[in-house]
Each structure stands twice: as C-alpha cells, then as structure tokens.
Design an enzyme around this catalytic site. Structure first.
Site, PDB file in Angstrom:
ATOM      1  N   CYS A 165      19.319  -9.271 -16.787  1.00 47.99           N
ATOM      2  CA  CYS A 165      19.870  -9.035 -15.447  1.00 47.99           C
ATOM      3  C   CYS A 165      19.174  -9.865 -14.368  1.00 47.99           C
ATOM      4  CB  CYS A 165      19.792  -7.544 -15.116  1.00 47.99           C
ATOM      5  SG  CYS A 165      20.618  -6.544 -16.368  1.00 47.99           S
ATOM      6  N   HIS A 305      17.104  -4.423  -6.387  1.00 51.04           N
ATOM      7  CA  HIS A 305      17.748  -4.417  -7.702  1.00 51.04           C
ATOM      8  C   HIS A 305      18.520  -3.102  -7.823  1.00 51.04           C
ATOM      9  CE1 HIS A 305      18.521  -5.641 -11.747  1.00 51.04           C
ATOM     10  NE2 HIS A 305      17.882  -4.617 -12.283  1.00 51.04           N
ATOM     11  N   LYS A 337      24.797  -2.687  -5.461  1.00 51.54           N
ATOM     12  CA  LYS A 337      25.354  -2.227  -6.750  1.00 51.54           C
ATOM     13  C   LYS A 337      26.086  -0.900  -6.582  1.00 51.54           C
ATOM     14  CE  LYS A 337      22.046  -4.399  -9.968  1.00 51.54           C
ATOM     15  NZ  LYS A 337      21.130  -5.062  -9.024  1.00 51.54           N
TER      16      LYS A 337
END
Length: 414
Positions: A165, A305, A337
């Site tokens: 990732c 993240h 995200k």
C-alpha cells in the site's frame, strides 16, 4: 555543490470510486460524499465482506482504442486513463523536451489479478495450451510504465515500484529524485490497483483485514472512529506529472504544488501489523520534513494513511504525537479513505493529489463516518465536514504490508 533542483506538480489525473475526473473527485471529497457500496463486479454472497469502493463512472474507451483494451488488465486501464488526464492537464509538449529526459515510474501493489484468475481458470478447464500469449505482459506490475512510455515515446527512467500500500508513495518519491538530481526534467508517476475480484476479496477476507458492515456500506470506512472494524477495499489510479521548477516556469505551466521532501523507512517488525509505537511511520514523517527543509511547526495538515483498522489508526496516531509533541494537537489530520476506500498500491498517489488540492484551494477534506471518539486516537481528524483553512505545507502518509513506509511532504506554491 549545486543545490538540489526543486520539483513541482503540473498535472494530476485520477480514476477513483468518488470520481474519474479531477473536478468530480475533489468536489466529492470536499462535500464528504463516499463511494462504498455493495460489490457489483462479482458474486460476493459467500464472502464475509460484500462491500467495496468500485469505480463506476469510468469509460476506458474514452482513452484507449477498443482493439487494445482486451490486452490490458483492469488496473492498467485505470492507469492509462489517469495518465492521459494528467498529461492533458499539464499541457506539457513532449516534442519541445528531450524525450530521453522524460521518464515514467508507475507502480501497482499486486498487478493484474483479473487476468491471473482467468488464466488459472483456463488451465484448469481447458489445459495449458489455451493460455493467452498476453498473460504475462497483462499481469506484471511494471507494464503500466511500459504502456505510458510507448504512448508518448518517452525514453527516460522507466520502471515500477511495488511496496504494497506504499507503492505509489515510493513511485512519487523515486520520480522526484530523478528530477531533483538531474536525471530527468519531467516524470509521470503514480500507481493503480484493481483488486475487487474473487482472489483479492478472498485474500483480504482471510486476513480479517476488511470491514464486514455489509448492511451499512456507506458507513463502513470509518478511520480513527472507535467503531472501526477494518478497511474497505477500493480500486482505481492516481497519476501525477512532476516537473523541474524552472522547466515548468519557462513554459508557463499551472503548478499545483511542490514535492518538497520524501521519507522512506522500514518497520522491520511484522508482515502485516505496524509496530504499536509507530516508529517506522514516525521516522518516515521526520525524514520527509527534514528533506523538505521544514520545521515540525510548518506542517499544517496531514493526509493520514488512516485505513480504518484498529491497529493502523492507533499506531499512526501515536507516531504523529511522538514526532510533533504538543503541536500534534494543532495539526488537522484526515483520512480520505473514509470516502474512496483503500486503493492499495494507488492510495499514495490519489491521497497526494488530494493533499495538493487541499493546499491549492485552502480546503481540508474531512474524515467522514467519524461518530465515536477512540481514547487511543485523540487528534483533530476533521470530523465529517471539510474545513476552510490555508495551509502552506502538509504530509501524505502511506504504509504497506511488509513494513514499508513512505511519506511525501508538499508545499503550496505562492
């Protein structure tokens, strides 16, 4: 010794679950509109997780000739669309630049999963002599860089990065170095992923890494919230055009921002879990800030993240607090995200794009689905609503299985 050359972003292209144009992508992020739905690409009824963030508004024939499409896996189709967008936005004229000094570094964490599944099925049902000769060139992760270089006749540095990732974070950093140290004038970089298939879903379900909120997909990706239960798999691509600053200025290019510093580290800890104290993430952020010549208090936003897994979000929060001390509580942090899902190898590029647009417009995208505070995640996560504030410098974090960490420091151009 000459000072390192400065590297700026002059083109951005995206194919994402919240929009396959830059305008749609950014409008949806600022509005807090998510793209997580029930899976439509396959029958997921036997899987513990039946939701994902799929791309729904992308027509590859807008970018790729129909006869070529059948020889491109879906991840490569996403990447080429995003690359064409980025090049068109940059308005760079390759014929006016030495093509030996224009390169491509685009990665994928997994590569061509669809063609891999198809070939395994073919061998099982019809025998090995029926395998397509395009199997290997369709599957390998580096093939995106090959296709993009062929399309534009670009003959500079050309390769892929693969670090789970963190893949496209490493791609951007590597491309930046090619320009900074004089090996190229222009670089096309980023990443792509298309994992919403039987093997991809089955593999991540087996790891118990995915959210299982099948009855409420729109609220499944909830980074830093106490009720998070795993990440939501996404698909798509993000591509940037990087350019040496004076090269961009001479041709009057629009500059989205500067890639000012990068930090790459390894956890050396576990194949899937981050260390509890987040020491790898901490060292990556510290290295990026120092590489950019910034002080810690210059950082005004972090695109985290923020996967929505219990371990990652707590570890990343601890890393931010350990590095920034009291200033950590003054830095707005968000995970986009929560809206576009986790695009795996494409995450770093898509999130760096969001970070650049945040600095350009003075608007920080929110973390949606944030409802219940977690005592282990006690920073300012820009809950649910975008915030209008001008920021001069920011970080974009990406971390991958295997303990790979990449942090990109970006600065706003006045």
């Amino acid at each position: 010794m000459a000072a390192p050359r400065r590297v700026v972003v002059t083109g951005i292209g995206v194919v994402t679950p919240v929009g396959s144009s830059l305008a749609a992508f950014w409008d949806n992020l600022v509005a807090g509109r998510g793209g997580v739905r029930h899976i439509t690409r396959m029958d997921s009824s036997e899987y513990p997780t039946q939701i994902a963030a799929e791309v729904t508004d992308y027509n590859p024939e807008d970018y790729i000739e129909k006869r070529e499409l059948r020889h491109l896996d879906l991840f490569c189709q996403f990447a080429i669309g995003a690359a064409v967008q980025a090049v068109e936005h940059s308005r760079v004229d390759f014929s006016a630049t030495d093509r030996d000094r224009v390169g491509v570094i685009i990665g994928s964490g997994i590569g061509g999963m669809y063609i891999f599944e198809e070939v395994v099925r073919t061998i099982h049902e019809r025998g090995p002599r029926r395998v397509t000769p395009f199997f290997i060139p369709m599957m390998i992760s580096d093939i995106i860089a090959g296709h993009v270089s062929i399309r534009y006749d670009l003959r500079g540095p050309n390769y892929a990065t693969t670090s789970a990732c963190a893949t496209s974070g490493h791609a951007i950093g590597s491309a930046m170095r090619e320009i900074r140290y004089g090996f190229a004038e222009v670089m096309i970089t980023g990443g792509a992923e298309a994992p919403v298939c039987a093997a991809g879903l089955g593999g991540f379900c087996a790891l118990k890494a995915l959210s299982a909120r099948n009855d409420d997909p729109e609220h499944a990706s909830r980074p830093f919230d106490a009720g998070r239960d795993g990440f939501v798999m996404g698909e798509g691509a993000g591509i940037l055009v990087l350019e040496e600053l004076e090269h961009a200025r001479r041709r009057g290019a629009t500059i989205y921002g500067e890639i000012a510093g990068i930090g790459f580290t390894g956890d050396a800890h576990h194949i899937t879990a981050p260390p509890e104290d987040g020491h790898g993430a901490l060292r990556a952020m510290k290295a990026a800030v120092e590489d950019a010549g910034l002080s810690l208090t210059d950082i005004g936003y972090i695109n985290a993240h923020g996967t929505s897994t219990p371990l990652n979000d707590a570890s990343e929060t601890k890393a931010i607090k350990s590095l920034f001390g009291d200033h950590a509580y003054k830095i707005p942090v968000s995970s986009t995200k929560s809206m576009h899902g986790h695009l795996l190898g494409a995450a770093g590029a898509v999130e760096t794009a969001a970070t650049l647009l945040a600095l350009r417009d003075g608007v920080l995208p929110p973390t949606i689905n944030y409802e219940s505070p977690d005592p282990d995640c006690d920073l300012d996560y820009i809950p649910n609503v975008a915030r209008r504030v001008q920021v001069e410098a920011a970080l974009s974090n990406t971390f991958g299985f295997g303990g790979h960490n990449a942090c990109i420091a970006v600065k706003r151009m006045a």
